[in-house]
Structure formats: structure tokens, C-alpha cells
Scaffold this motif. Structure first.
Motif, mmCIF file in Angstrom:
data_model
loop_
_atom_site.group_PDB
_atom_site.id
_atom_site.type_symbol
_atom_site.label_atom_id
_atom_site.label_comp_id
_atom_site.label_asym_id
_atom_site.label_seq_id
_atom_site.Cartn_x
_atom_site.Cartn_y
_atom_site.Cartn_z
ATOM 1 N N GLU A 43 -57.231 32.700 -38.267
ATOM 2 C CA GLU A 43 -57.985 33.285 -37.170
ATOM 3 C C GLU A 43 -58.111 32.290 -36.022
ATOM 4 O O GLU A 43 -58.110 32.650 -34.856
ATOM 5 C CB GLU A 43 -59.368 33.680 -37.671
ATOM 6 C CG GLU A 43 -59.905 34.907 -36.991
ATOM 7 C CD GLU A 43 -61.180 35.362 -37.664
ATOM 8 O OE1 GLU A 43 -62.251 35.008 -37.156
ATOM 9 O OE2 GLU A 43 -61.090 36.032 -38.710
ATOM 10 N N GLY A 84 -55.341 32.422 -33.136
ATOM 11 C CA GLY A 84 -55.302 33.468 -32.107
ATOM 12 C C GLY A 84 -53.865 33.774 -31.720
ATOM 13 O O GLY A 84 -53.559 33.926 -30.554
ATOM 14 N N CYS A 85 -52.988 33.819 -32.710
ATOM 15 C CA CYS A 85 -51.559 33.951 -32.431
ATOM 16 C C CYS A 85 -51.062 35.366 -32.693
ATOM 17 O O CYS A 85 -51.384 35.969 -33.712
ATOM 18 C CB CYS A 85 -50.757 32.996 -33.310
ATOM 19 S SG CYS A 85 -51.103 31.286 -32.931
ATOM 20 N N ALA A 86 -50.218 35.862 -31.780
ATOM 21 C CA ALA A 86 -49.651 37.197 -31.948
ATOM 22 C C ALA A 86 -48.758 37.246 -33.185
ATOM 23 O O ALA A 86 -48.636 38.278 -33.834
ATOM 24 C CB ALA A 86 -48.862 37.587 -30.706
ATOM 25 N N VAL A 90 -49.385 38.862 -36.845
ATOM 26 C CA VAL A 90 -49.087 40.255 -37.209
ATOM 27 C C VAL A 90 -47.927 40.309 -38.205
ATOM 28 O O VAL A 90 -47.901 41.129 -39.108
ATOM 29 C CB VAL A 90 -48.707 41.062 -35.945
ATOM 30 C CG1 VAL A 90 -48.376 42.496 -36.280
ATOM 31 C CG2 VAL A 90 -49.827 41.000 -34.939
ATOM 32 N N TYR A 91 -46.964 39.400 -38.011
ATOM 33 C CA TYR A 91 -45.772 39.415 -38.850
ATOM 34 C C TYR A 91 -46.023 38.815 -40.235
ATOM 35 O O TYR A 91 -45.186 38.912 -41.114
ATOM 36 C CB TYR A 91 -44.633 38.651 -38.171
ATOM 37 C CG TYR A 91 -44.223 39.247 -36.851
ATOM 38 C CD1 TYR A 91 -44.312 40.619 -36.629
ATOM 39 C CD2 TYR A 91 -43.749 38.451 -35.826
ATOM 40 C CE1 TYR A 91 -43.947 41.170 -35.430
ATOM 41 C CE2 TYR A 91 -43.374 38.994 -34.618
ATOM 42 C CZ TYR A 91 -43.470 40.355 -34.417
ATOM 43 O OH TYR A 91 -43.095 40.901 -33.228
ATOM 44 N N ASN A 149 -51.757 49.134 -34.864
ATOM 45 C CA ASN A 149 -52.585 49.225 -33.654
ATOM 46 C C ASN A 149 -52.580 50.624 -33.054
ATOM 47 O O ASN A 149 -53.434 50.961 -32.250
ATOM 48 C CB ASN A 149 -52.100 48.236 -32.603
ATOM 49 C CG ASN A 149 -52.379 46.809 -33.003
ATOM 50 O OD1 ASN A 149 -53.429 46.521 -33.577
ATOM 51 N ND2 ASN A 149 -51.448 45.914 -32.749
#
Lengths: 305, 536
Positions: B144, B147-149, B152-153, B457
């Protein structure tokens, strides 16, 4: 003036924050835009979760200490980024102004001296043309002609005058001309009208009547009289040039302040946008102030209490 | 290996052949992924290559920063892949191949993936790569605090275990075939253990790179240039050939063309592929066209307004003539697509002629609208994003196509920031043009976008349980054939529901000076090709 600066600083911060979207959304992109955890983490990191007036006061505090904070994208001091970019813009602006003043004044005086002759007509044609062609278009045309006809273009990798003067001159010459021509035309037209007006003044006629030579009449009586309005006009022109630099930077790929601010705005790097805009506002205020002082130098009748 | 021209129509027997080969490959990889010869990573070796030299690359979009995990911008990734590496990488044809791992294997239940690491790899700071660095990096990316996109992967990862110095195991909470694509993706990279613990670590990445890649950051002057130099201790013995690469920021497309004409720029991907006609007849330049992994699509709001009604969405889909939009938007420099980008069609796309609701069929669209209770048509808004050149002509072509079906439109242009804001809040109005992709795996492409919340999402408020289940099954299937069938079914469902209407993939047009050799454009837009490039 300090009050103006303060108002400007508030406006800058308000406007920047009024633009929807922030750096966090830019960093996360479409995919991460849906993740509230990631967003909250980053917003806290940049202090975006704090109330806006606190963010403003933080920034003002930094400003008082002579700092503009750190760039959110880069993590380096905004002052360094902004000054490096401003140096490029300032060089271009000053060169263009000098070019415009030199060429514009000479043409304006020539047009006035040879009033109602072919010379005057030719110069006026130049003025009309210069004033009606937008500088960015002239710049783009120069580039197209240079690269298509001469196979030459200004160097792409920027070099400052202190790094490599020759390279810098090659980089600056076309943008200086593109920006300078428009303003040279404006100054030329202005000077011509001023001189024509000045030679009709009583004391100039008197000087001519008492037998002073043509040179003396012009040099001592006429030209000195146009200095005050010309100075004020130059101030206006210079502020215009500072604005025009932004468009020319884009055409000629110069890493100036306009491009920096645009880049920072697109990525919502608030400290850089605020720092850049504030610097430009401060320079404009200083130029206006400098022009006021120059009045006093050229016209002893004007004094400041 | 690489489509030099836009992929031509392939004979019908190619698909089963490719599928069989891929299955064989997948079977082999499930047992133990054999390492590629060192020479073949990043493409074919060039035995004739001379070493040394520098190239100047013109880039239209400058990366805001050179941080490969916090910055999602494609402009960042395109450059950072030269400095940072993950366990695997995505080859030109979309295959996941070993990079910092030499191979991997999955446990029988598919819940544990074990990666063998390459020995003798050092980071740019001299530290030697071990399993602890791998665990640290992927743990950081999915934490957490990052804060990295890219998290998701990795959301199927439960824990990461250091088995020994050169073995690391990923334990998953559920089967997930996309995990390989996840560790190969643009948003993940391996850092030295503890790197991000230090103060200002993110910002330091703009001055000093700490990856394992073939190039090292020498200097980043924002708004001007990025200079990379060869990594002298790089683990692949033969590459890179170049001594240095300078990326020069050229935000204006015409200026970029001038730079190519005058020979000051050695390589550039054109901002608008159709601009290539402006370079016709210039001596000393070559170009290549590459089908891309990016899709230009039309997305529809299912959460409110008239487009919440399926019949209206279907009418829109039937009214659309993708070929005409491709022509209007990029003068035909690209390919019309189904539900996946052009670069993925061969491996993952449902055949275009099997997709329902294909236009242009304005008559049928009108009938559908009438049946749905709109005999006089409907009014909708089309949103475009400022700065995306192709969208304005595309929206105009779209508006006239929709008008033929009785759908009246207004076009609204939005700033990217505003647009992303609305997108993230799932609040865009009616229909919007969109530009996305750059992931080679269907799970990474679809899951976050189309699965119901909280699994995905669901940006379009589709809220479709059946589709969500289908995507989950597809992700958990291990055999390529099974995955393909499930994804093909999902694509037909998406087309039937008209929840998104992908329009086309524009080609990546890369222009090079003739003194450059062996540059091959990657379909993602990344500069992988520079690793094998050499100059005279």
C-alpha cells in the motif's frame, strides 16, 4: 508592488488548483485511477490531502525563504528548474528586443527623414507586413525553408551561451529574428510617427530657424524628445516579447520557461507551475518598475518623491 | 518475428498452427522454462555489428520522471525499460520470455510459481542480484505504501518467499495465468533490496539509475534531454552495441520532422503515423510500420443516461464504420480491430467476422432504436481528450455516422486531467473516445477494466456478473487453448453488449537515419530495439 506580488501569488495558486485533476491521477493513469488505496497513498505523499489554504501557506513560507519548493515530478528544487528555463527565455527575449530596437529605430528614423518618399513607403510596407504576420508562423516558415532549401536547421540539443557560444548563436538566430521582426515593425512605425510629430514642435522649428544644422536639430532636439515615449513603449514591447517567447520556444524546440510551465501543467506538477508563473509575474513587475525609473533618467522633469 | 508491414491477412491454417505451437510452448514452460541463449534476449544478435557510437532519439512526450514503478505514463516506460528489468520480458510477438529469471515452473495446483534467477547480474550500483532483491521489489510494488499502478498486476500474489539466493517462489491466493505477464510488465522492475526505504529514493531515480539494464542514466535535464550510457558491467556479453543514447524532447511534431530531415535526429516514432508522407523523398531515411498494442476505442457509459440501455449501445455499435474512422483519424495508418489491439489479434483476438453488432448498418440501428422506444432517435454527447490529435477527426466522422442512424451528437473536448478524473470516478457522460492498451496479456487488458467491483474497476459501470465469472475462469485456466476459448467467448459477449467499441490500432511508425542498423520497433512503443542497434 509587494502587495501586487502577494495578490499574484494567491491568484497563481488558486488558478493552478482550479484546474481539475492532479498529479496522482496522472501518475496512476487510467488503470490505477480506480484504485483508491494507491490514490490516497500518493495524495498524502504530495500533501494534496491537506486543505488548500494550508498548501498555499506552505508555499508562501517556502517563498519567503527564497525557495520555491521541490518539483513533484523530479524531486529537485523548483528554483533550479525554473531559473535554468528562464535563462533560455531571457536570452531570447533580450536578443529579440535588442534586434527589434536597433532595426526598428533605424528604420523608423529613416522613414521619418525620408518622409513621403519611396524609402518611407518601403519601410511602411515592411511594418504592415511585420505586424500582420504572427511570429510563430514566421518562425515555422523559417524552419521549413531552412530545412527544405538549405538542409540546415538549428541544433536540437540546447547549449547555453556559456557552454558553447557558437552553438548557442546557431540555436538563437532564427528564433531571435522570428520574434524580433514583428517587434521591429512595431517600433519602426512608432518611431517614425514620434519623429514626425517631434519635428513639428515649436522649439524644434525655432532651432531650425536660428540656423542650427540638420544634424544638431535631430540629434539634440528631436531624438531626445522621443526617448521618453520610446522607453515606455519598449517596456510594453518587452513584456509582449516575454509572452511571445512561449510560442516561439515551442516552434524552435527551446527548453524555455513557457515549455517548462506547459509541461508541468500537463503533468500537474503544481510547485513548478506556481514557481514558473510567479517568476514571470515578478519579472513583469520589475520591468515595469525599471521603465518608471528610466523615465526619470531621460526626462529630468519627472521626479519621484 | 516482427511484422515489418501491417500484419497481412493470414491463411486460415495459421491460427491452429500457432495455437498448437503456443500450447507446446506453454506445456514446456509449465514444466520448466528453458533459458533463451543470452545472445537472443531482446532480439537477434548482429554478428556484423560494430561497437560504439551514439544516437539521438527525438521524443514527443517527455517522461515526467524516470521512476519505473510510480509513473504509469507510457512516455516513462518507453525509456525506463532500457535501465530496469523484471523477472521476464515481453518479446516482440507478445511471448513472455525469461530476463532476470532463467526459467520458472508452476506447482501442480498452479498456486506456487518458482523462478530460478540468473547469476552474475549486478545492479548499476554494483550490488549483486539475489532472491532477496526480487522479493523486496515485488513486495514493495504490491504494498500500500508504494501507491503503484503495477500492484493491480500482482493482486493474486499472497506472499513471496526466498527459497535460496537464486530461487524465489511466488505464492498465489488463486490460480492466475497472467502472473508471468505481471512480472514482465512495464510497471514492475527489480531494485536492490531496501532501495525505497531511504529518504528521497523516488526523486533520486531522476539522477541515478539503479536497475540491471543495459543502459545507465547519465543525465536527465527535464524539458531538454535524457542521456543514457552503456552499462560496462552488463550481464549479456554482446550487447548493447551503442555507447550512448540521447533522448531529446521535441514536443512539436513538425519540429521533429525537421530534425529527421536535417539529420539531427537519428530515430523517432512519429506522433501522427500519417506524417510519414511529409518525409517522402528525403534521402537517408528509412521507416518501419509496426502494428501496436494500443487501441483507440469508443467507450460507453452503462451506468446512466440513454447509453445505460443495451439497445441504444447496440445501435451505436451498428452505426459505426470503423474503417471510415481509421481513415479520418490517421489516414488509414493502422488496422481496424475487434476487441483486442492489432498486435494481440493473432494470439488472443476472436475472429472479427464472428463478433456481433458490427457496423456499418444504420438501417438496423434505427430499427433497434425504434424498438427501444426512440423512433425519433436520441441525443448523446461524445467526449474527446485535448492533446490526442486523432480524436477530433474521429469524433467528427463518428458524429456523421451516428447521425445516419438518428443519433444526434454534441462533441465535448476535455483536458486529460479532467478526463482521467471522470474516468476514475466512472462518471463520463454517454460515450467517450479512449486511447489505451500496451499490455500483452488478455487478463491484464480486460480484468481491471471490465470485471465488477471490487474485483475490477468496471469503469463503464457494466456490472455484469456473467462476464466477471468468465474473466475469472479465463485467468485461472492454464492451457492456452482453454484461455483462448474463454477470452473469445468474453469478447463476443462484450461485442453483443456493446460496452466498448474498439475502433482501430494506429501503427507505430519509426523513422531512422540509414546509418542506424538493426533497430526493430517493439509493438508497445518501448525502445527495446536500441539494445540491438548499432551505427556505422
Amino acid at each position: 508592488m509587494l502587495l501586487t506580488a502577494l495578490i499574484v501569488s494567491i491568484l497563481v495558486v488558486l488558478l493552478v488548483h482550479a484546474v481539475p485533476g492532479n498529479i496522482v491521477q496522472q501518475m496512476l493513469g487510467q488503470l490505477g485511477a480506480g484504485s483508491s488505496d494507491a490514490r490516497a497513498t500518493l495524495e498524502a505523499y504530495f500533501g494534496l490531502n491537506r486543505p488548500m489554504h494550508m498548501q498555499y501557506l506552505d508555499w508562501l513560507g517556502e517563498l519567503m525563504r527564497g525557495s520555491l519548493g521541490d518539483s513533484w515530478n523530479q524531486g529537485t528544487p523548483v528554483v533550479n528548474l525554473v531559473l535554468r528555463a528562464f535563462a533560455v527565455s531571457a536570452e531570447l527575449a533580450v536578443l529579440s528586443l535588442l534586434f527589434a530596437l536597433l532595426v526598428g529605430s533605424l528604420l523608423g528614423i529613416a522613414a521619418a527623414l525620408f518622409h513621403d518618399t519611396v524609402v518611407d513607403l518601403g519601410i511602411q510596407a515592411f511594418n504592415v507586413l511585420g505586424l500582420s504576420l504572427p511570429a510563430f508562423w514566421v518562425g515555422a516558415m523559417m524552419l521549413v525553408v531552412a530545412s527544405n532549401v538549405f538542409g540546415w536547421g538549428p541544433p536540437f540539443r540546447y547549449a547555453g551561451p556559456l557552454d558553447n557560444l557558437q552553438l548557442n548563436a546557431q540555436i538563437m538566430v532564427l528564433p531571435m529574428l522570428a520574434l524580433g521582426l514583428f517587434n521591429a515593425a512595431a517600433i519602426s512605425q512608432f518611431v517614425r510617427d514620434l519623429v514626425l510629430e517631434a519635428v513639428r514642435l515649436d522649439f524644434v522649428r525655432t532651432a531650425t530657424a536660428k540656423g542650427a544644422s540638420r544634424t544638431t536639430v535631430y540629434a539634440k532636439h528631436t531624438f531626445r524628445n522621443i526617448l521618453v515615449p520610446l522607453t515606455s513603449f519598449t517596456g510594453v514591447i518587452f513584456i509582449g516579447i516575454l509572452g511571445g517567447v512561449v510560442a516561439i520556444e515551442a516552434v524552435f524546440n527551446l527548453p524555455g520557461i513557457g515549455r517548462l510551465i506547459l509541461w508541468a501543467l500537463q503533468t500537474r506538477d503544481y510547485p513548478v507551475v506556481q514557481g514558473g508563473v510567479f517568476l514571470m509575474a515578478a519579472v513583469t513587475l520589475l520591468v515595469t518598475l525599471a521603465v518608471d525609473f528610466l523615465y526619470a533618467v531621460f526626462d529630468p522633469r519627472i521626479t519621484y518623491a | 518475428m516482427i511484422a515489418r508491414v501491417l500484419s497481412p491477412q493470414r491463411p486460415a491454417w495459421i491460427r491452429p498452427l500457432v495455437a498448437t505451437l503456443v500450447v507446446l510452448f506453454a506445456l514446456a514452460s509449465a514444466v520448466a522454462q528453458e533459458s533463451q541463449p543470452l545472445d537472443e534476449i531482446y532480439g537477434p544478435a548482429a554478428p556484423e555489428a560494430s561497437r560504439g557510437g551514439e544516437v539521438v532519439v527525438g521524443i514527443v512526450y517527455e517522461p515526467p520522471a524516470l521512476d519505473p514503478v510510480h509513473q504509469q505514463a507510457d512516455a516513462t516506460t518507453a525509456v525506463t525499460v532500457l535501465m530496469y528489468q523484471g523477472l521476464a520480458y515481453t518479446d516482440w510477438d507478445g511471448t513472455i520470455r525469461p530476463m532476470l529469471a532463467t526459467g520458472w515452473s508452476a506447482s501442480e495446483d498452479g498456486l506456487t510459481w518458482t523462478f530460478e534467477l540468473r547469476k552474475g547480474v549486478t545492479f548499476h550500483n554494483g550490488h549483486e542480484l539475489t532472491a532477496a532483491d526480487v522479493k523486496y521489489s515485488y513486495d514493495y510494488i504490491r504494498s500500500e505504501g508504494c501507491g503503484c499502478a503495477g500492484s493491480v498486476y500482482l493482486n493474486a500474489v499472497d506472499s513471496i518467499e526466498v527459497v535460496d539466493d537464486y530461487t524465489v517462489a511466488f505464492h498465489l491466493s488463486s490460480r492466475n495465468s497472467a502472473i508471468l505477464a505481471g512480472v514482465a510488465d512495464k510497471l514492475t522492475a527489480v531494485f536492490p533490496e531496501g532501495y525505497f526505504d531511504g529518504e528521497g529514493a523516488q526523486a533520486r531515480l531522476n539522477q541515478k539509475s539503479v536497475g540491471t539494464g543495459p543502459f545507465i542514466l547519465e543525465q536527465f535535464i527535464p524539458n531538454q534531454s535524457i542521456r543514457l550510457v552503456r552499462n560496462p558491467n552488463y550481464w549479456q556479453p554482446t550487447v548493447p552495441y551503442l555507447d550512448a543514447i540521447t533522448f531529446v524532447s521535441v514536443p512539436d511534431g513538425n519540429t521533429l520532422l525537421n530534425g529527421l530531415r536535417t539529420g539531427q535526429i537519428d530515430l523517432a516514432q512519429l506522433a501522427r503515423p500519417q506524417d510519414i508522407v511529409q518525409l517522402a523523398g528525403v534521402n537517408g531515411l528509412s521507416h518501419q510500420e509496426q502494428a501496436s498494442w494500443v487501441q483507440k476505442s469508443l467507450d460507453l457509459q452503462a451506468g446512466g443516461g440513454v447509453t445505460a440501455e443495451k439497445a441504444v449501445r447496440q445501435a451505436i455499435s451498428l452505426a459505426v464504420d470503423k474503417g471510415e474512422i481509421l481513415q479520418a483519424a490517421v489516414q488509414g495508418y493502422g488496422q481496424v480491430i475487434g476487441l483486442v489491439p492489432a498486435g494481440m489479434q493473432e494470439r488472443w483476438g476472436a475472429p472479427l467476422d464472428e463478433l456481433p453488432m458490427r457496423g456499418p448498418d444504420p438501417e438496423r440501428a434505427r430499427e433497434l432504436l425504434a424498438e427501444a422506444g426512440y423512433p425519433d432517435g436520441v441525443d448523446i454527447q461524445i467526449t474527446t481528450i485535448i492533446g490526442f490529435d486523432w480524436m477530433t477527426p474521429a469524433a467528427e466522422a463518428l458524429a456523421s455516422q451516428l447521425a445516419e442512424a438518428g443519433i444526434r451528437t454534441t462533441i465535448q473536448r476535455q483536458d486529460l486531467g479532467v478526463w482521467i478524473n471522470n474516468w476514475g470516478a466512472r462518471a463520463f457522460v454517454d460515450i467517450t473516445l479512449n486511447d489505451w492498451g500496451t499490455v500483452p496479456d488478455p487478463s491484464l487488458l480486460f480484468d481491471a477494466h471490465f470485471q465488477m467491483r471490487p474485483v475490477g474497476n468496471d469503469f463503464r459501470n457494466w456490472n455484469n456478473e456473467e462476464a466477471t465469472k468468465l474473466f475469472t475462469r479465463a485467468k485461472q485456466a492454464t492451457e492456452y487453448d482453454d484461455r483462448y476459448e474463454l477470452y473469445a467467448e468474453a469478447q463476443k459477449m462484450m461485442a453483443e453488449e456493446a460496452i466498448t467499441i474498439p475502433l482501430f490500432s494506429s501503427s507505430i511508425v519509426a523513422v531512422t537515419q540509414d546509418r542506424l542498423h538493426n533497430y526493430v520497433q517493439h509493438p508497445s512503443g518501448w525502445y527495446f530495439g536500441l539494445i540491438r542497434t548499432w551505427v556505422e
